[in-house]
Design an enzyme around this catalytic site. Structure first.
Site, PDB file in Angstrom:
ATOM      1  N   ASP A  79      -0.874  -2.364   0.029  1.00  0.00           N
ATOM      2  CA  ASP A  79       0.104  -2.120   1.327  1.00  0.00           C
ATOM      3  C   ASP A  79      -0.122  -0.632   1.698  1.00  0.00           C
ATOM      4  O   ASP A  79      -1.082   0.223   1.469  1.00  0.00           O
ATOM      5  CB  ASP A  79       1.239  -1.860   0.397  1.00  0.00           C
ATOM      6  CG  ASP A  79       1.700  -0.711  -0.563  1.00  0.00           C
ATOM      7  OD1 ASP A  79       0.776  -0.757  -1.319  1.00  0.00           O
ATOM      8  OD2 ASP A  79       2.917   0.036  -0.769  1.00  0.00           O
ATOM      9  N   GLU A 141       3.540  -0.066  -3.880  1.00  0.00           N
ATOM     10  CA  GLU A 141       2.997   1.456  -3.645  1.00  0.00           C
ATOM     11  C   GLU A 141       3.502   2.203  -2.944  1.00  0.00           C
ATOM     12  O   GLU A 141       4.003   3.176  -3.029  1.00  0.00           O
ATOM     13  CB  GLU A 141       1.667   1.438  -4.135  1.00  0.00           C
ATOM     14  CG  GLU A 141       1.248   3.125  -4.707  1.00  0.00           C
ATOM     15  CD  GLU A 141       1.055   4.371  -3.859  1.00  0.00           C
ATOM     16  OE1 GLU A 141       1.311   5.366  -4.106  1.00  0.00           O
ATOM     17  OE2 GLU A 141       0.954   4.119  -2.548  1.00  0.00           O
TER      18      GLU A 141
END
Length: 390
Positions: A79, A141
C-alpha cells in the site's frame, strides 16, 4: 508471462497499480502471483478478514529453495499513501526518470524495494540456492501496520520458519536496528447541541476535544524538556511524542458541536512503557468526560484503538543485522523514529533489521523519488545476498 523482468521493470509495473490504503490491492497481488507462478514459484495469500471491511485486500508470501528452516525473508508492503491535494509535476502512477531520480508514488516507500525483492526471488529460483529465500508483501502498513501480524501468523503456519527478516523501508541502504513503537486511538467526543448563544447549556464536542489535543501539546513540551535517556538519545527526536493529524466535527458556526473525531497517536522510545503513556491519556479522557457529563449527563468520549506497532529492539549479535552489515559494510549505529513491520516480525521470534533504498524524507511527499544511485545500490545488495544464499 514468462519473460524475466528487470528490477526497474518490476518497480514500474508495481507503481502502475494505485494501491492507496483506502482501496483494494488485489490487482497488484494478482499480477505478482501470476508473474511468480510463471517462473515456477508457488504463492500463498492471506485475505483481510477484518469484520465489516468492504474493500478486499490480500497479503502474498512465497518460498524458494530447500524446504528447510533458517532462510531469509524480504519484507515489504504493497500500500501507498494518497496523492490527494499534492502538487505533482509528473504522473504519480508512472515511473519518470529525471536528473538521476526515479519519480513516482512508491518509488521510495516502498515499491522500489518490492520490485527488487520480487526480482531476487525469481533469480533465486533460476540460479538455485542452498539457503531458502522468502518474500512477504503485506497490506495496510500505511494505516498502522495492521495487515502484517495476521500475515506473519499465516506464514508461520504455512512455510518453514526463516531466521532473519530484512524489512526494506527506505534507510539509504543502511542497517537500521531500532525504531520507536506506536499506538493510536480514534477519539470520538459525543457532545450536546444547542444554539451557540446558550453554549453554557450544551456541550461543544470540539471545544472539549481541544482540551485533549492541548494535552498532546503539554506531553510533548514535558518530554522535550527532560534529559533523554541513553536509549532515547539514539532517536530523533530523543523523546516519546504525541500527535493529532486529522480532526473533524461540528455542524455550523452557531451550533455547539455534537461530534468531534480525531486520532491521538503515540510514538514511544523502546525503554518506556507504551501502556503507561496510554494510561495517562485515558486518565485525561476520564477527566474531560466528567466535565462534560456535569453539564449534560448523556455526553461521552469513546476510544477505539486504531493501531499498535511494537518497537524494533536492537539485538545483541542479531543474525539479520550481521547479514546486512556483512553485505553493505555499514558498521554505524542507526535508529529511526518511524514505525515498521520489523518489530512485528521480531515479536514473533524472527531476527529483524531494516534496510532498503531511498531516503525516508522523500516518503509521502509530492514528487516522491528514489535516486537511481540508491536503487542500483539496492540491486547490488540483492546480487550479494543471492551469492550468499547459493
Amino acid at each position: 508471462m514468462t519473460d524475466t523482468l528487470s528490477p526497474l521493470d518490476l518497480m514500474t509495473k508495481l507503481i502502475s497499480f494505485p494501491t492507496v490504503s483506502r482501496d483494494s490491492n488485489l490487482p497488484l497481488i494478482d499480477w505478482v502471483e501470476e508473474y511468480l507462478n510463471s517462473h515456477g514459484i508457488t504463492c500463498h495469500r492471506y485475505y483481510d478478514d477484518t469484520e465489516g471491511r468492504v474493500v478486499e485486500k490480500a497479503a502474498l508470501f512465497a518460498h524458494v529453495g530447500p524446504e528447510i528452516e533458517g532462510g531469509i525473508v524480504l519484507s515489504g508492503h504493497t500500500d501507498v499513501v494518497p496523492i490527494d491535494g499534492q502538487p505533482w509535476d509528473t504522473d504519480p502512477w508512472t515511473v519518470t526518470e529525471k536528473d538521476g531520480k526515479y519519480y513516482g508514488r512508491g518509488t521510495c516507500d516502498m515499491k522500489g524495494f518490492d520490485g527488487l525483492a520480487i526480482w531476487a526471488l525469481v533469480e533465486a529460483k533460476k540460479r538455485g540456492v542452498t539457503r531458502p529465500l522468502q518474500i512477504a508483501l503485506s497490506f495496510d502498513e500505511e494505516i498502522g501496520c495492521t495487515g502484517a501480524p495476521p500475515m506473519i501468523d499465516r506464514i508461520l503456519e504455512t512455510l518453514p520458519k526463516a531466521s532473519a527478516v530484512i524489512v526494506g523501508e527506505p534507510s539509504m541502504m543502511q542497517a537500521v536496528t531500532g525504531h520507536k513503537g506506536g499506538r493510536g486511538y480514534h477519539t470520538h467526543i459525543k457532545g450536546f447541541e444547542v444554539h451557540s448563544s446558550l453554549l453554557h447549556t450544551g456541550v461543544n464536542a470540539i471545544m472539549y476535544g481541544a482540551k485533549l489535543i492541548d494535552f498532546a501539546n503539554a506531553l510533548n513540551a514535558e518530554n522535550m524538556a527532560k534529559e533523554p535517556t541513553d536509549t532515547a538519545a539514539m532517536f530523533v527526536p530523543p523523546f516519546t511524542t504525541t500527535h493529532v493529524g486529522v480532526i473533524e466535527g461540528g455542524t455550523a458556526h452557531n451550533i455547539t458541536a455534537k461530534d468531534c473525531k480525531f486520532g491521538f497517536d503515540f510514538r514511544v522510545v523502546p525503554d518506556e512503557s507504551i501502556d503507561e503513556w496510554c494510561e495517562r491519556y485515558f486518565a485525561k479522557v476520564r477527566e474531560v468526560e466528567a466535565e462534560m457529563q456535569a453539564v449534560v449527563p448523556e455526553t461521552s468520549i469513546e476510544l477505539t484503538q486504531r493501531f499498535n506497532v511494537p518497537g524494533l529492539v536492537p539485538e545483541e549479535d542479531g543474525e539479520a543485522e550481521t547479514l546486512v552489515r556483512q553485505i553493505t559494510g555499514d558498521n554505524a549505529s542507526h535508529k529511526v523514529s518511524y514505525g515498521t513491520e520489523a518489530g512485528q516480525f521480531q515479536e514473533r521470534g524472527y531476527s529483524a533489521v531494516i534496510c532498503g533504498p531511498g531516503d525516508i524524507a522523500q516518503a509521502h511527499q509530492p514528487n516522491e523519488f528514489c535516486t537511481v544511485e540508491q536503487f542500483n545500490a539496492g540491486h547490488a545488495f540483492m546480487e550479494k545476498l543471492l551469492e550468499r544464499l547459493a
